[in-house]
Design an enzyme around this catalytic site. Structure first.
Site, PDB file in Angstrom:
ATOM      1  N   GLU A  53       5.511  -3.448  -0.552  1.00  0.00           N
ATOM      2  CA  GLU A  53       5.272  -1.661  -0.437  1.00  0.00           C
ATOM      3  C   GLU A  53       5.265  -0.894  -1.252  1.00  0.00           C
ATOM      4  O   GLU A  53       4.428   0.105  -1.859  1.00  0.00           O
ATOM      5  CB  GLU A  53       5.405  -1.272   0.940  1.00  0.00           C
ATOM      6  N   GLU A  83       1.815   0.960  -3.492  1.00  0.00           N
ATOM      7  CA  GLU A  83       2.121   2.413  -3.061  1.00  0.00           C
ATOM      8  C   GLU A  83       1.968   3.344  -4.011  1.00  0.00           C
ATOM      9  O   GLU A  83       1.481   4.312  -3.569  1.00  0.00           O
ATOM     10  CB  GLU A  83       1.958   1.916  -1.613  1.00  0.00           C
ATOM     11  N   PRO A  96      -6.826   5.034  15.032  1.00  0.00           N
ATOM     12  CA  PRO A  96      -8.288   5.522  14.517  1.00  0.00           C
ATOM     13  C   PRO A  96      -9.445   4.680  14.785  1.00  0.00           C
ATOM     14  O   PRO A  96      -9.934   4.532  14.864  1.00  0.00           O
ATOM     15  CB  PRO A  96      -8.013   6.131  12.904  1.00  0.00           C
ATOM     16  N   GLU A 124      -2.093  10.505  -2.899  1.00  0.00           N
ATOM     17  CA  GLU A 124      -1.326  11.082  -3.592  1.00  0.00           C
ATOM     18  C   GLU A 124       0.659  11.032  -3.720  1.00  0.00           C
ATOM     19  O   GLU A 124       0.556  10.712  -2.556  1.00  0.00           O
ATOM     20  CB  GLU A 124      -1.386  13.061  -2.819  1.00  0.00           C
TER      21      GLU A 124
END
Length: 348
Positions: A251, A255, A279, A309
């Site tokens: 990860e 990422e 969501p 970001e």
């Protein structure tokens, strides 16, 4: 990007069970495929098949080197890479030297009376009735053992069993459905695979958070593009069979672009407080293991999808709207360790 793996599919059945016909039709239906047929080869094999069955049917007594060589040649051809190789092959996974190449085995379960009728019509067109009678005598006295061996050993050794009394097109249609379903699942990650089965219902998900700390004792946070919070720790869900440390390393690389090592266990979060409505409607309880490290290399990389970001923050200037479970990990690190201290022996 890794090249797409060639899917090797083996079709088995008793003699007269239809495996050759099914293999041929399936090969025509699949794109960029090739078929290899067992009966096209001359193998070193037991002299008396009935006697071989009677003493235990050791499939490794066969020498299938010619078939294996051809299969290897097809698999190693990087210029004309195939999507599928279909084997008209009666042994499923029973032959050790061949089994490692096979991804999927199908057994065509044809009733023995249908198989026998087909075999007689196929093999005895130019023979006398006496020849047919002699063949049936051999079948009843000994040969039937070979058919039963396929039913008792090869059928349960196969991944899928299909009714051989169905029309060929129906059998091939079922095999294509199996292949498509397999391809769909292979392209899913673990969470997608589970969600495909349970929908949006609440499930437990195990994952990791990684606190990547720079020399100024600042923590790397990620502004996510796929998460209901603005900022959070680097991390994610474990894939099937993956260790927690492997998840953390993967990860972090995916990422942030960073290679991390020297992971130290920080703590865990779990329970009702870690429930979340996502969501997309998914519901989950997150069981998370936290690690921290000051040992990393590479250049920060933003994929602009999962990561929008990346930025190092001091503890005093952390952004708002960090997930509570992430904040627990951050607080635990800064409240339990001095600047630069990596000695976590005994810490829980």
């Amino acid at each position: 990007m890794d090249a797409k793996k060639t899917l090797v599919i083996a079709i088995a059945a008793v003699s007269g069970g239809g495996k050759t016909t099914v293999t041929t039709v399936l090969n025509k239906k699949l794109h960029n495929s090739k078929a290899l047929y067992f009966d096209d080869y001359e193998f070193d094999s037991p002299e008396d098949i009935c006697e071989w069955v009677e003493r235990g049917s050791d499939y490794n007594e066969w020498n299938l080197t010619p078939l294996i060589n051809d299969l290897n040649s097809l698999l190693s051809n990087s210029i004309e890479s195939l999507d599928y190789i279909i084997l008209d092959y009666p042994f499923a996974y029973k032959y050790d030297k061949m089994s490692k190449y096979i991804d999927l085995t199908i057994f065509i379960d044809t009733p023995l009376d249908i198989a026998m009728a087909r075999r007689i019509l196929r093999d005895f067109k130019e023979f006398s009735f006496e020849s047919i009678r002699q063949d049936l005598d051999v079948y009843l006295s000994r040969g039937r053992l070979g058919y039963l061996e396929a039913l008792n050993s090869i059928k349960p050794n196969s991944d899928f069993v299909i009714d051989g009394s169905l029309p060929v097109e129906a059998i091939v249609s079922q095999i294509l459905e199996i292949i498509n379903r397999r391809s769909k699942f292979e392209n899913m990650n673990y969470v997608e695979y589970i969600r495909d089965r349970v929908g949006h219902d609440a499930i437990n998900l195990t994952g990791v958070n990684i606190l990547i700390i720079n020399k100024n004792n600042q923590i790397l946070l990620q502004r996510r593009g796929t998460f209901p919070y603005k900022w959070g720790l680097v991390g994610g869900i474990t894939e099937l069979g993956e260790s927690l440390e492997e998840t953390a390393i993967r990860e972090a690389k995916e990422e942030t672009g960073l290679d991390i090592k020297g992971l130290r266990l920080l703590g865990t979060t779990s329970g009702e407080k870690c429930y979340m409505d996502l969501p997309n409607g998914d519901k989950a309880y997150f069981i998370t293991v936290g690690y921290f490290t000051k040992s990393f290399s590479g250049v920060l990389n933003i994929d602009d999808f999962e990561t929008k970001e990346l930025k190092f923050f001091s503890y005093e200037q952390l952004p708002d709207n960090i997930p509570n479970s992430h904040r627990v990990m951050i607080d635990k690190y800064y409240n339990n360790f001095e600047v630069g201290d990596l000695n976590v022996d005994g810490f829980r």
